[in-house]
Write a protein that holds these residues in place. Sequence first.
Motif, short mmCIF file in Angstrom:
data_model
loop_
_atom_site.label_atom_id
_atom_site.label_comp_id
_atom_site.label_asym_id
_atom_site.label_seq_id
_atom_site.Cartn_x
_atom_site.Cartn_y
_atom_site.Cartn_z
N TYR A 85 0.84 -1.22 0.00
CA TYR A 85 0.00 0.00 0.00
C TYR A 85 0.87 1.27 0.00
CZ TYR A 85 -3.92 -3.05 1.40
OH TYR A 85 -4.88 -4.03 1.46
N PHE A 91 -3.11 6.39 -1.49
CA PHE A 91 -3.81 5.25 -0.91
C PHE A 91 -3.53 5.23 0.59
CE2 PHE A 91 -4.95 0.66 -0.81
CZ PHE A 91 -6.09 0.72 -1.59
N ARG A 93 -2.80 3.72 4.48
CA ARG A 93 -1.83 2.75 4.99
C ARG A 93 -2.50 1.87 6.03
NH1 ARG A 93 0.32 4.50 1.28
NH2 ARG A 93 1.89 6.12 1.11
N PRO A 134 -10.85 1.66 -1.48
CA PRO A 134 -10.37 0.55 -2.31
C PRO A 134 -11.48 -0.09 -3.15
CG PRO A 134 -9.49 0.37 -0.09
CD PRO A 134 -10.48 1.50 -0.06
#
Length: 317
Positions: A85, A91, A93, A134
């Motif tokens: 990631y 994005f 973590r 996601p």
Amino acid sequence: MWLYLRTAPALRRVWLRPTVFQATRGRGVKVYFSMAEARPSYEDIQKISDFLLSKTKHRPKIAVICGSGLGGLADVVEDQNAIDYTEIPNFPRSTVPGHKGRMVFGLLAGKTVVCMQGRFHPYEGYPLWKVALPVRVFKLMGIETLFVTNAAGALNSSFNVGDIMLMKDHISMPGLAGDNPLKGHNEDRFGPRFPAVSDAYNSELRQLARDIGKELGFESFMQEGVYVQVGGPSYETIAECKLLRMLGGDCVGMSTVPEVIAARHCGIRVFGMSLVTNMVVMDYDAKVTVNHEEVLETGKRRAQDMQKLVSKMIGQL
Ligand SMILES: O=P(O)(O)O[C@@H]1C[C@H](O)[C@@H](CO)O1
Ligand SMILES: Nc1nc2[nH]cnc2c(=O)[nH]1
């Protein structure tokens, strides 16, 4: 009110929320603003999806989100490309033990899949839209079916530690209190402003799980029920457990529902499964308390069975 900030390299749109209105004597009204984190646009999410697809030859239509201690499934993915990631631009973590923080592409039971070995939780400090981000990335990658797993505590006293509960419905405590991953501006390219979630957990996939569970001899530890999502990170008080049971919950956990809501919003079908890692404490005389080590330990013991069930289901899609 929208404020436009020039930041390198882009023009960022920041939502300013009026938070306090204070009348000042003779000088009108003072308005204070607080800043909420800018949500990624459709195009930003497309970039994350394009980035991931540029790192692999695989083109999955099935995604799996692995719960606490259940990431072993991703380790058995063949011909895999794993992307940490931390390498994925914009994005979140993973910060929780038992969540490796990798996106794993490859083959499971002969089908092309992507597995999230580690998910995001609201108690890590992420807003719900970010927890569910996601899933939108998956949508733009071409995902049609999502498998979600989680570790949960049993509210239903007829369940046992190590049971697998097929999710037939959920109760979102954050949702009932006014928080939802779809809160705020609706992106119509993902889905409608007011999506239905009464059919969130696909009944055909649940039937498939029951059939395969029977074949594998899992009937004695397979249950079906309602998952209650709470905020965490503290586990529940005894009074809270009694309340959640009265409301109709069979298991309680701190995840999954935001991802499911985002998936249903954009038309991805969902199969959900909880591993009962502990019985919740319902008795004031009990000498035990819940802890995350116990959650991970049970995950390890039943992980193989969950992996078998998920792989066989995926093989038959
Ligand atoms: O990611 P999941 O829902 O499987 O993790 C559960 C809920 C908390 O994150 C943690 C508590 O032990 O396990
Ligand atoms: N909220 C909550 N989450 C869990 N995850 C695993 N067990 C539990 C539990 O008992 N309560």
